[in-house]
Design a protein around this motif. Structure first.
Motif, short mmCIF file in Angstrom:
data_model
loop_
_atom_site.label_atom_id
_atom_site.label_comp_id
_atom_site.label_asym_id
_atom_site.label_seq_id
_atom_site.Cartn_x
_atom_site.Cartn_y
_atom_site.Cartn_z
N ALA A 113 0.73 -1.21 0.18
CA ALA A 113 -0.13 -0.16 0.01
C ALA A 113 0.81 1.43 0.01
N ARG A 114 2.02 0.99 0.60
CA ARG A 114 2.80 2.46 0.69
C ARG A 114 3.81 2.49 -0.41
N SER A 115 4.67 1.38 -0.73
CA SER A 115 5.53 1.43 -1.90
C SER A 115 5.17 1.03 -3.46
N GLY A 116 3.97 0.56 -3.30
CA GLY A 116 3.32 0.02 -4.55
C GLY A 116 4.03 -1.14 -5.35
N ALA A 117 5.08 -1.39 -4.55
CA ALA A 117 5.59 -2.83 -4.90
C ALA A 117 4.64 -4.16 -5.22
N VAL A 118 4.88 -4.55 -6.15
CA VAL A 118 3.96 -5.88 -6.62
C VAL A 118 4.47 -7.02 -5.53
N LEU A 119 3.69 -7.48 -4.69
CA LEU A 119 4.02 -8.44 -3.84
C LEU A 119 3.84 -9.99 -4.20
N MET A 120 2.61 -10.21 -4.90
CA MET A 120 2.12 -11.45 -5.00
C MET A 120 1.09 -11.67 -5.96
N LEU A 121 0.72 -12.80 -6.54
CA LEU A 121 -0.56 -13.04 -7.27
C LEU A 121 -1.12 -14.45 -6.72
N ALA A 122 -2.43 -14.10 -6.08
CA ALA A 122 -3.20 -15.33 -5.75
C ALA A 122 -4.41 -15.39 -6.43
N TRP A 123 -5.25 -16.23 -5.75
CA TRP A 123 -6.76 -16.55 -6.56
C TRP A 123 -7.61 -16.26 -5.40
N MET A 124 -8.87 -15.89 -5.58
CA MET A 124 -10.07 -15.71 -4.81
C MET A 124 -11.14 -16.07 -5.31
N ASN A 125 -12.01 -16.72 -4.46
CA ASN A 125 -13.42 -17.08 -5.04
C ASN A 125 -14.41 -15.99 -4.06
N ARG A 126 -15.60 -16.50 -4.33
CA ARG A 126 -16.59 -15.33 -3.66
C ARG A 126 -16.29 -15.45 -2.02
N ALA A 127 -16.12 -16.69 -1.41
CA ALA A 127 -16.14 -16.69 -0.35
C ALA A 127 -14.97 -15.79 0.39
N ALA A 128 -13.67 -16.02 -0.45
CA ALA A 128 -12.35 -15.49 -0.03
C ALA A 128 -12.66 -13.84 0.00
N LEU A 129 -13.37 -13.57 -1.03
CA LEU A 129 -13.38 -12.04 -1.36
C LEU A 129 -14.52 -11.47 -0.29
N GLU A 130 -15.32 -12.29 -0.01
CA GLU A 130 -16.34 -11.66 1.12
C GLU A 130 -15.74 -11.60 2.17
N GLU A 131 -15.08 -12.59 2.56
CA GLU A 131 -14.27 -12.51 4.06
C GLU A 131 -13.36 -11.52 4.20
#
Lengths: 168, 168
Positions: A38-56
């Motif tokens: 959030a501060r430096s803008g550096a890209v940290l990782m890529l992962a995946w979400m489903n509806r439950a993951a986004l909701e939580e």
């Protein structure tokens, strides 16, 4: 600085539909989620979400992904304690990619003990391109996972490791 | 600043295998590729690559993706002229995501005429979360595509648009 054609702050037509339905989930019900610092803008990782993951994620304020290798929700940092506090969530033009701005607790997003997962750079100087490791390990993975995990795991090929990126 | 556990510059074990084989292509032979601005680090877009796209990207020095909607190689900027000069390519810990640092010609990565594709932000202040457009259009899409494209296209839902993100 070009003059904007539209003003930035506008109603999104997608507001008419449910916010989760604005996401174009793939055939497995997943969407890739990029996490950046959030501060430096550096890209940290890529992962995946489903509806439950986004909701939580939205409800808790901490990043929750879907672990494809384990077939279950993966509360990032659940083992290492290195959680990701989510400051912002964005959706792209096609609705099929999320971009999270996070505060990475412990400063280590990668399960290899590096700040981020993108530590191999393609070098094309020689006869054929090679991937070279260009980021240091700043926390021993054995320390990250309380010794219960093989510290050599990070140096093995993913298919032998049986773990997913940032898998903690 | 923590003392590194390892030195950053190291031989990657994956150097022993072909650089393209170090990439974990998915069942469709694709891998997600994040493009970020080489100078500001801003995340511009996510697209997909197959072996041929990555090979041509490395060879030409300009980003080439695989368009899933059109089923063919997509030389970014082939219509708009807004190509992406590739300055660096990185691979993540699991080998299943690429990160490109690019110089975005024209300063507009998104086919909607915005600097990047992540222009919708989730706002959770109200009763239910809503996506809000928070980035201005700086180039009229009709101008981007020489008038041969419906300028309203960017405002329609992706499934009605039949085009992929940054689809130019």
């Amino acid at each position: 600085m070009k003059k904007p054609v539209t003003e930035p702050e506008q109603e999104d037509p997608d507001q008419q539909i449910d916010w989760q339905d604005a996401v174009q989930w793939n055939e497995q019900g997943l969407v890739p989620a990029i996490a950046r610092d959030a501060r430096s803008g550096a890209v940290l990782m890529l992962a995946w979400m489903n509806r439950a993951a986004l909701e939580e994620t939205v409800r808790s304020g901490y990043a929750v992904y879907w672990s494809r290798s384990r077939g279950r929700l993966w509360r990032k940092g659940e083992t290492s304690g290195h959680r990701q506090r989510v400051r912002e969530i964005r959706l792209d033009c096609d609705g099929d990619t999320l971009l999270l701005s996070v505060e990475q607790e412990g400063g280590v997003a990668c399960h290899t003990g590096r700040r981020h997962c993108f530590y191999r750079r393609l070098e094309v100087d020689g006869e054929r391109p090679v991937w070279r490791v260009v980021e240091a390990v700043i926390v021993d993975p054995a320390e990250l996972y309380g010794g219960g995990r093989d510290p050599q795991a990070a140096d093995r090929k993913p298919e032998k490791r049986g773990a997913e990126k940032g898998d903690d």
